[in-house]
Every structure is written in C-alpha cells, then in structure tokens.
Design an enzyme around this catalytic site. Structure first.
Site, PDB file in Angstrom:
ATOM      1  N   LYS A 147       0.804  -1.220   0.000  1.00 20.15           N
ATOM      2  CA  LYS A 147       0.000   0.000   0.000  1.00 20.15           C
ATOM      3  C   LYS A 147       0.846   1.283   0.000  1.00 20.15           C
ATOM      4  O   LYS A 147       0.453   2.292  -0.572  1.00 20.15           O
ATOM      5  CB  LYS A 147      -0.938   0.021   1.209  1.00 20.15           C
ATOM      6  CG  LYS A 147      -1.963  -1.115   1.235  1.00 20.15           C
ATOM      7  CD  LYS A 147      -3.167  -0.763   0.441  1.00 20.15           C
ATOM      8  CE  LYS A 147      -4.245  -1.814   0.291  1.00 20.15           C
ATOM      9  NZ  LYS A 147      -4.264  -2.991   1.080  1.00 20.15           N
TER      10      LYS A 147
ATOM     11  N   GLU B 199     -10.269   5.922   2.692  1.00 22.37           N
ATOM     12  CA  GLU B 199     -11.114   4.862   3.246  1.00 22.37           C
ATOM     13  C   GLU B 199     -10.200   3.695   3.588  1.00 22.37           C
ATOM     14  O   GLU B 199      -9.111   3.572   3.027  1.00 22.37           O
ATOM     15  CB  GLU B 199     -12.159   4.421   2.214  1.00 22.37           C
ATOM     16  CG  GLU B 199     -11.692   3.372   1.186  1.00 22.37           C
ATOM     17  CD  GLU B 199     -10.551   3.828   0.278  1.00 22.37           C
ATOM     18  OE1 GLU B 199     -10.431   5.047   0.042  1.00 22.37           O
ATOM     19  OE2 GLU B 199      -9.783   2.966  -0.174  1.00 22.37           O
TER      20      GLU B 199
ATOM     21  N   SER C 148       1.750  -9.888  -0.787  1.00 24.84           N
ATOM     22  CA  SER C 148       1.368  -8.474  -0.725  1.00 24.84           C
ATOM     23  C   SER C 148       1.604  -7.834   0.643  1.00 24.84           C
ATOM     24  O   SER C 148       1.782  -6.623   0.740  1.00 24.84           O
ATOM     25  CB  SER C 148      -0.101  -8.315  -1.125  1.00 24.84           C
ATOM     26  OG  SER C 148      -0.918  -9.192  -0.368  1.00 24.84           O
TER      27      SER C 148
HETATM   28  C1  PLP Z   1      -5.188  -4.115   0.949  1.00 24.14           C
HETATM   29  C2  PLP Z   1      -4.470  -5.394   0.793  1.00 24.14           C
HETATM   30  C3  PLP Z   1      -4.784  -6.303  -0.250  1.00 24.14           C
HETATM   31  C4  PLP Z   1      -5.926  -6.103  -1.209  1.00 24.14           C
HETATM   32  O1  PLP Z   1      -5.860  -4.970  -1.993  1.00 24.14           O
HETATM   33  P1  PLP Z   1      -5.440  -4.990  -3.523  1.00 24.14           P
HETATM   34  O2  PLP Z   1      -5.750  -3.622  -3.961  1.00 24.14           O
HETATM   35  O3  PLP Z   1      -6.281  -6.034  -4.209  1.00 24.14           O
HETATM   36  O4  PLP Z   1      -4.000  -5.318  -3.596  1.00 24.14           O
HETATM   37  C5  PLP Z   1      -4.015  -7.439  -0.380  1.00 24.14           C
HETATM   38  N1  PLP Z   1      -3.014  -7.712   0.478  1.00 24.14           N
HETATM   39  C6  PLP Z   1      -2.706  -6.884   1.500  1.00 24.14           C
HETATM   40  C7  PLP Z   1      -1.593  -7.253   2.408  1.00 24.14           C
HETATM   41  C8  PLP Z   1      -3.418  -5.699   1.688  1.00 24.14           C
HETATM   42  O5  PLP Z   1      -3.094  -4.891   2.704  1.00 24.14           O
END
Ligand code: PLP
Length: 396
Positions: A91, A113, A379
């Site tokens: 993020k 948000e 992620s």
């Molecule tokens: C917010 C988040 C996601 C989902 O958001 P995307 O916009 O689909 O990437 C996935 N993994 C983590 C660790 C997140 O914080």
C-alpha cells in the site's frame, strides 16, 4: 493491430471503468484526469517518488527463491516480498505517490477509506511525513476487529471516523469518504487505496504500483537469465497489488496471469467475496465494473476471513482481463488460505498476510511443468492477522 489491455483515452478498459461521479465532484475529477499523467511523468516527481520508495519504504523489495515451497509445488517459485515494505504491505507504494501529487496540486487536506486498516495506516504514515491533516473513514465492524491498526493511525496523528451504515465495512467507508469529498472538493485530496474508483484512479494506482513488476523484470533476469516468468500470481481485493505485479507484462502473452479471489466460506455459500465469479456488470464507487449485486441491483454484502479482500467490486482492468481471457481467476476459500498461510510459515519462515495467503492457496490449483518459473506476490505480512491465526491454531 496488436492486442492491448491498456486503458483508452476516456478511461475505459473495454466497457469497464469510466468516471461516474456526482455533479459536484465533476470539476475536481476532471482536474485530476488532466493532471495525473503530466505530474507522474515529470522528472521532479519521478526523482522524489523513487527516492522515497528506496530510502523511506525500503525498496527494492527482494525477489526470493523459495526452495522448499518450490519442491512442494514442483516448479521454480519466487516470492516478491512486498511484506517487507515499511508499514507491512504494498500500500505504501501508492500512498507515497498520491501524497506527492496532492502537494503538487496544492491540496491541503487528505481523506482515505480503509478496510483492514492497511491503507489507512499507509495514508496516515505519509501524512505524518508530509505534515498534512488526515481523516480516515473505517467501518465500525472493521474498527472493532482491527484495533492495532486503528491505534497506529491515531498515533500517526490521523482522525479515524467509524462508519455505521450498511454492514459497516469497506464499501460503507468508501461511501462516506466520497460524501466527505463532495463537501470539500476544492481543498481535499482523496487517496484511494486500490485500482477502484472513478478514472483516473484505477490507472493512477496501477502506475504507482507498477514498480513491483519493474523490479521483477531485472530481478528475474539476474536469477533466471530471462526477464519474464511463465506465471504471475497475486491475490485480488480491489486489485492493486495484482495490477502492479502484472503491469509491465500485461501485453506479453508468454506470461500467464493467475488472480486469486476470496471464496469466503465457498462461492455458493452466500458468504463469499468472489466478485469476478459472482458479479454482474454495474457501477460501484464511480466505475463500471463487475459488482456483487442482487436482482434489483442492490449491492450484496461480501464476506471473507481477510478484511482486505472483503469488497463487492473489482478493478475495471481485472474485469476486462477476465473477460478477454487474459487472466485466469481462481477462487480460494477461507480454510484453504489459512492452510496455505501455515504452510508458508513452517516451510519458509514467512508469516504472510491473510490476503496474500489466498495467492499461496492458488499455487496448489495450477498444474505446473518442472521448468516453469513462477513469481507470486506476497502483498503483506501477517502481523495484523495474528489474532485469527492464533484462534485457528488453538482449534486444531
Ligand atoms: C489491501 C491489501 C490487499 C488487497 O488490496 P489490492 O488492492 O487487491 O491489492 C491485499 N493484500 C494486503 C496485504 C493488503 O493490505
């Protein structure tokens, strides 16, 4: 004509995308549409953005050859370690970019948000860094189940506003943020956390996350002697980590794309967040895309064990890639994600975020050749999910 999956000049990917906003926001969305590319492509922006990505967020994130996971999977698996970024997920790549843009456009107040709180924390972080006031809208349900992230945002100086409409989760928080934006269109910049919202957000967020695939290119070249993998795998909530992972490979048909959606308790259980599988065309938060909705077009409440995937819409680009069969979309249920999270932890010593665990769950559903090179994006890290993991662990 070569096949292209890029956005067109009106902000559409095929039928999906566009900017469906109330009259009062028209001018500021238009201003953003006219400015974002000019700013993102200017040398001074690029310099500051890349310096912060390196020195502040800790990029490049490693590309790690997961040896034991590879043996189990039967191919060569590399993990793109977005979990190692400052604030614990991908993020921050996006919030650094958007706050620089907000400054360059003379905006003085930031709103956002958040669902699980990861985007809220990443936004509060860059607001502290840039000394800008920050208001984060968060569903009351999420405020209660994500206390550590609420406290982090508050310590960073943000005002967290609990939202009590709907089922009090991410969709409701986004509605409230849009309402705030309508009241303060002139001085407020809305930092959206995924490839959702009216044009130009889906394209802007994808570009700011594209550093992920930019790095994969040279990292995989170093390790495998070629600059592309056979497969890219990522989880999709709104779609931003996936969009960044595939960005520089989107028109390279040698690379197969696998997206993992949250099946919740099962696609047909009525408790699911598998938007691409279950959704129909509609409009949500300013974009035409696939939306989970009932016969009357009422948005259905999604469900996933992972708050970051618990969203009834999907990025317009992902809807388009699915329709054009450029991406395979697999559904991974709660229990499959939990199992995959425990396996990665014991096999590689990495505790992934529950969202990322869905991508790991998808790894088991594809038949690979032994020579296949697979890059899977982790992620985020699992710190925020320890409560869920411990409860699961105790029940076994
Ligand atoms: C917010 C988040 C996601 C989902 O958001 P995307 O916009 O689909 O990437 C996935 N993994 C983590 C660790 C997140 O914080």
């Amino acid at each position: 004509m070569t096949k292209t999956y890029r956005i067109d000049e009106n902000g559409y990917y095929g039928r999906f995308g566009g900017a469906y906003v109330p009259e009062i926001l028209y001018r500021c969305v238009k201003e953003l549409q006219e400015r974002y590319l000019v700013e993102l492509e200017s040398e001074t922006f690029k310099q500051t953005y890349h310096r912060l990505l390196c020195d502040y967020a800790g990029r490049p994130s490693p590309l790690y050859h997961a040896v034991r996971l590879s043996e189990r999977t039967g191919c060569r698996v590399y993990l793109k370690r977005e979990d190692l970024n400052h604030t614990g997920a991908h993020k921050i790549n996006n919030t650094i970019g958007q706050i620089l843009l907000a400054q360059r456009m003379g905006k003085r107040r930031i709103i956002a948000e958040t669902g699980a709180g990861q985007h809220g924390v990443a936004t509060a972080t860059v607001c502290a860094l840039m000394d800008m006031p920050c208001v984060v809208y968060m569903g009351k349900t999420d405020v209660e189940r994500q206390q550590p992230n609420v406290q982090r945002m508050q310590m960073l100086g943000a005002t967290v506003i609990p939202v009590t409409s709907g089922n009090m989760t991410l969709k409701d928080a986004a509605n409230e943020a849009i309402r705030d934006w309508c009241c303060h269109p002139a001085d407020t910049f809305y930092i959206i956390g995924s490839t959702i919202g009216p044009h130009p957000y889906p394209d802007m967020v994808a570009r700011l996350q594209s550093v992920i695939s930019e790095e994969i290119k040279w990292q995989i070249l170093e390790k495998e002697g070629r600059d592309y993998p056979d497969y890219l795998i990522a989880c999709v909530g709104g779609g931003s980590n996936a969009a960044g992972t595939i960005y520089h490979y989107i028109n390279d048909e040698r690379v197969k794309i696998v997206l993992a959606e949250a099946g919740g308790k099962g696609v047909c259980s009525g408790m699911s967040a598998a938007t691409i599988r279950l959704g129909r065309e509609g409009i949500i938060h300013g974009a035409r895309t696939l939306v989970m909705q009932d016969e009357d077009g009422q948005i259905e409440e999604p469900y996933s064990i992972s708050a970051g995937l618990d969203y009834p819409g999907i990025g317009p680009v992902h809807a388009f890639l699915y329709e054009r069969k450029r991406a395979d979309v697999l559904t991974v249920d709660d229990d499959e994600a939990l199992t995959a999270a425990f396996e990665l932890t014991r096999m590689e010593g990495i505790i992934p975020a529950l969202e990322s665990a869905h991508a790991l769950g998808a790894l088991k559903k594809v038949r690979f050749a032994p020579t296949d090179v697979v890059v899977l994006t982790v992620s985020g890290r699992g710190d925020k999910d320890m409560d869920t993991y411990i409860r699961t662990f105790m029940n076994q």
